[in-house]
Design a protein around this motif. Structure first.
Motif, short mmCIF file in Angstrom:
data_model
loop_
_atom_site.label_atom_id
_atom_site.label_comp_id
_atom_site.label_asym_id
_atom_site.label_seq_id
_atom_site.Cartn_x
_atom_site.Cartn_y
_atom_site.Cartn_z
N GLY A 6 2.20 11.37 1.47
CA GLY A 6 1.88 10.67 2.69
C GLY A 6 1.40 9.26 1.97
O GLY A 6 0.67 8.20 2.47
N GLY A 7 2.39 8.74 0.58
CA GLY A 7 1.92 8.03 0.32
C GLY A 7 3.20 5.91 0.86
O GLY A 7 3.54 7.26 1.73
N VAL A 8 2.19 5.59 0.70
CA VAL A 8 4.00 4.09 1.60
C VAL A 8 5.07 4.13 0.22
O VAL A 8 6.03 4.07 0.88
CB VAL A 8 2.72 3.29 0.90
N ALA A 23 5.83 3.78 6.79
CA ALA A 23 5.87 2.86 7.36
C ALA A 23 3.92 1.81 7.14
O ALA A 23 3.64 2.19 8.15
CB ALA A 23 6.64 2.56 8.63
N ARG A 24 3.55 1.46 5.45
CA ARG A 24 2.55 0.57 5.95
C ARG A 24 3.03 -0.48 4.77
O ARG A 24 3.23 -0.04 4.57
CB ARG A 24 1.17 1.86 5.35
N THR A 25 1.28 -0.96 4.50
CA THR A 25 1.65 -1.73 3.68
C THR A 25 0.63 -1.43 2.53
O THR A 25 -0.37 -0.74 2.10
CB THR A 25 0.78 -3.05 3.73
N THR A 29 1.15 -1.97 -8.89
CA THR A 29 1.07 -3.26 -10.17
C THR A 29 1.08 -2.37 -11.20
O THR A 29 1.89 -1.37 -11.33
CB THR A 29 -0.70 -2.65 -10.11
N ILE A 30 2.16 -3.37 -11.97
CA ILE A 30 3.03 -2.65 -13.11
C ILE A 30 2.02 -3.44 -14.30
O ILE A 30 1.61 -4.58 -14.56
CB ILE A 30 4.58 -4.07 -13.14
N GLU A 46 2.67 -7.26 -3.44
CA GLU A 46 1.97 -6.32 -2.62
C GLU A 46 4.11 -5.79 -1.43
O GLU A 46 4.85 -6.21 -1.76
CB GLU A 46 1.55 -7.40 -1.35
N PHE A 47 3.76 -5.03 -1.03
CA PHE A 47 5.53 -4.43 -0.85
C PHE A 47 5.12 -3.88 0.79
O PHE A 47 3.46 -3.12 1.11
CB PHE A 47 5.78 -3.15 -1.38
#
Length: 257
Positions: A6-8, A23-25, A29-30, A46-47
């Motif tokens: 369920g992740g992006v 399909a989401r935004t 964070t690295i 932001e991806f």
């Protein structure tokens, strides 16, 4: 559609690869751990993950004009998506409101066979949709389908029937017929009822009587049904009064004066 995860995005640190999952935004964070030289630091990115374009070609196996009982198959071509197919039908007004099958519009659709079938004469807007999945966008196409009734061959072939009748003649078995055997209800009408008379009980039999001198056009009509168009054929009849042979006095008299 949603990916089983369920992740992006997912991140594989060993391969240093990020994979879009849904399909989401999402914000990634690295973090850099502190060492003897540098303190800990982090940076965020932001991806946006987008679905792929659905390049499916939605079509019908025939033209958008069908006869009653004809079929057209809904086709998907050149598609990569496995999105579910759905079809919705919005029926317009009927062409022949008094000769429709009950319980259906101009078209019907069979989910199992993916076939549209002409059901009544008229028009219908057909919307075909391939639903979106987690990976591909959905696709929609609309058709306007016209359903027509077919023509029948309606004839009045009776070689022995005289179209010139003697006054008082009663004609029977004067029948027109269709090439469609299910169409049997033919009606007859005289254009000049003072010459040719058709009784009410004979309006479907083709029986009529020559009652006056002159001419009359008899019209035979097959009304058709939900599948076949109506048809008309006519014949003109002339009625005459048989003359009595003249009396010749000379030829019937003998003797001397």
């Amino acid at each position: 559609g949603v990916h089983s995860d369920g992740g992006v995005i997912s991140y594989n640190p060993q391969a240093n690869i990020m994979t879009g999952l849904n399909a989401r935004t999402a914000t990634l964070t690295i973090y850099q751990k502190a060492n003897n030289i540098s303190s800990a630091t982090s940076e965020s990115f932001e991806f946006t993950v987008s679905r792929l374009e659905n390049r499916v070609n939605i079509s019908l196996s025939s033209t958008t004009t069908l006869n009653v009982d004809d079929e057209a198959t809904v086709q998907l071509q050149n598609g990569e998506s496995d999105g579910a197919l759905s079809v919705s039908i919005t029926n317009g007004s009927y062409t022949y409101s008094t000769q429709n099958r009950d319980g259906g519009g101009a078209l019907t659709y069979n989910e199992n066979t993916k076939k549209l079938t002409g059901y009544n004469a008229g028009t219908a807007d057909v919307t075909i949709t391939q639903e979106q999945t987690y990976k591909y966008e959905g696709a929609t196409k609309q058709f306007t389908v016209t359903v027509n009734r077919m023509e029948q061959t309606f004839g009045w072939d009776y070689p022995d029937l005289e179209t010139t009748l003697q006054l008082g003649t009663v004609v029977t078995n004067n029948t027109a017929s269709s090439n469609i055997t299910e169409l049997t209800d033919v009606t007859y009408k005289s254009g000049n009822t003072s010459v040719i008379k058709i009784e009410n009980e004979d309006i479907n039999s083709g029986k009529f009587t020559a009652i006056g001198k002159g001419s009359s056009t008899i019209t035979a009509t097959q009304a058709g049904n939900y599948k076949y168009l109506p048809a008309i054929v006519t014949r003109e009849f002339t009625v005459y009064n048989k003359k009595t042979p003249a009396f010749n006095a000379d030829s019937n008299f003998s003797g001397s004066t």
